[in-house]
Write a protein that holds these residues in place. Structure first.
Motif, PDB file in Angstrom:
ATOM      1  N   SER A   1      -2.743  -5.293  -9.856  1.00 42.59           N
ATOM      2  CA  SER A   1      -3.819  -5.961 -10.579  1.00 42.59           C
ATOM      3  C   SER A   1      -3.280  -6.877 -11.680  1.00 42.59           C
ATOM      4  O   SER A   1      -3.739  -8.012 -11.846  1.00 42.59           O
TER       5      SER A   1
ATOM      6  N   ASP B   1      -0.897  -4.533  -1.382  1.00 45.99           N
ATOM      7  CA  ASP B   1      -1.973  -3.810  -2.067  1.00 45.99           C
ATOM      8  C   ASP B   1      -3.163  -4.764  -2.192  1.00 45.99           C
ATOM      9  O   ASP B   1      -2.990  -5.935  -2.545  1.00 45.99           O
TER      10      ASP B   1
ATOM     11  N   THR C   1       1.958   2.028  -3.584  1.00 43.94           N
ATOM     12  CA  THR C   1       0.962   2.184  -4.641  1.00 43.94           C
ATOM     13  C   THR C   1       0.217   3.496  -4.408  1.00 43.94           C
ATOM     14  O   THR C   1       0.450   4.200  -3.418  1.00 43.94           O
TER      15      THR C   1
ATOM     16  N   LEU D   1      -5.256  -5.159  -4.398  1.00 45.40           N
ATOM     17  CA  LEU D   1      -5.437  -5.689  -5.754  1.00 45.40           C
ATOM     18  C   LEU D   1      -4.508  -6.867  -6.046  1.00 45.40           C
ATOM     19  O   LEU D   1      -4.663  -7.541  -7.057  1.00 45.40           O
TER      20      LEU D   1
ATOM     21  N   GLU E   1       4.111   6.651  -2.832  1.00 46.66           N
ATOM     22  CA  GLU E   1       3.358   6.105  -3.962  1.00 46.66           C
ATOM     23  C   GLU E   1       4.155   6.146  -5.264  1.00 46.66           C
ATOM     24  O   GLU E   1       4.881   7.084  -5.545  1.00 46.66           O
TER      25      GLU E   1
ATOM     26  N   ASP F   1      -0.905   0.428  -8.488  1.00 39.51           N
ATOM     27  CA  ASP F   1      -2.143  -0.350  -8.448  1.00 39.51           C
ATOM     28  C   ASP F   1      -2.302  -1.194  -9.712  1.00 39.51           C
ATOM     29  O   ASP F   1      -2.757  -2.339  -9.650  1.00 39.51           O
TER      30      ASP F   1
ATOM     31  N   ASN G   1       0.802  -1.224   0.000  1.00 36.12           N
ATOM     32  CA  ASN G   1       0.000   0.000   0.000  1.00 36.12           C
ATOM     33  C   ASN G   1       0.836   1.276   0.000  1.00 36.12           C
ATOM     34  O   ASN G   1       0.476   2.244  -0.668  1.00 36.12           O
TER      35      ASN G   1
END
Length: 193
Positions: A30, A87, A15, A89, A21, A26, A12
């Motif tokens: 995914s 994360d 991302t 995802l 970040e 993200d 986290n």
């Protein structure tokens, strides 16, 4: 010949919306999940790493109030906090080994961490007879670079799945990828892996 997938720091805090970040983080989470759904059985070992820094202290100079973003950074990925979690995802059901790194000290490579059973990544790869590894994750120009270089130094043939990584800065990421190729890594798209 055993193969491994090394998933670097898809957390986290790295991302979108995290303390450090990385744009595209993200999307990497995914895409790695999609890749695992189709290819997890291609690997004997799947290792995922996380920064896991101590809440107290500066973690060996890694945390600083005025960071230089080279050797020192703002507070991030503190053990037990949401920022240190994977994360959401990223689906980790097929991960065979989870590695935590950076407890009380700077650590960029997953090879500097340990599993809950206190095994190093090098020990896990050697025990499984891994000769080749695909590397994905965050950030191309920092922890992906360091982990891939250590895998090469460990005698493992490395491929960077270039559509499954994200870097902090485009120029630094390109430089890191060039360094990895010079060290013996291959750059491939996940569709060609």
């Amino acid at each position: 010949m055993s193969r491994a997938l090394l998933i670097v720091d898809v957390q986290n805090d790295f991302t979108e919306g995290g303390a450090l970040e990385v744009v595209g983080g993200d999307a990497v989470a995914s895409a790695v999940t999609g890749y695992l759904a189709a290819h997890a059985t291609d690997y004997e070992v799947i290792i995922a790493s996380r920064d896991w820094h101590d809440a107290e202290g500066d973690n060996g100079g890694h945390f600083a109030e005025t960071p230089d973003f080279i050797d020192s950074w703002p507070v991030h990925c503190v053990a037990g906090t949401p920022g240190a979690d994977y994360d959401p995802l990223l689906v980790t059901d097929s991960v065979t080994h989870h590695v935590r790194k950076g407890q009380g000290k700077p650590a960029y490579s997953m090879f500097e961490g340990e599993t809950e059973a206190q095994e190093t990544v090098g020990e896990v790869l050697a025990a499984a007879g891994v000769l080749s590894a695909d590397v994905v994750g965050i950030a191309t120009d920092h922890c992906v670079r360091a982990s891939a270089l250590d895998a090469i130094a460990h005698g493992v043939h490395v491929r960077i799945l270039t559509d499954l990584v994200a870097g902090v800065a485009p120029e630094a990421s390109e430089t890191a990828l060039a360094e990895l190729v010079h060290a013996g890594a291959e750059l491939v798209q996940s569709a060609d892996a």
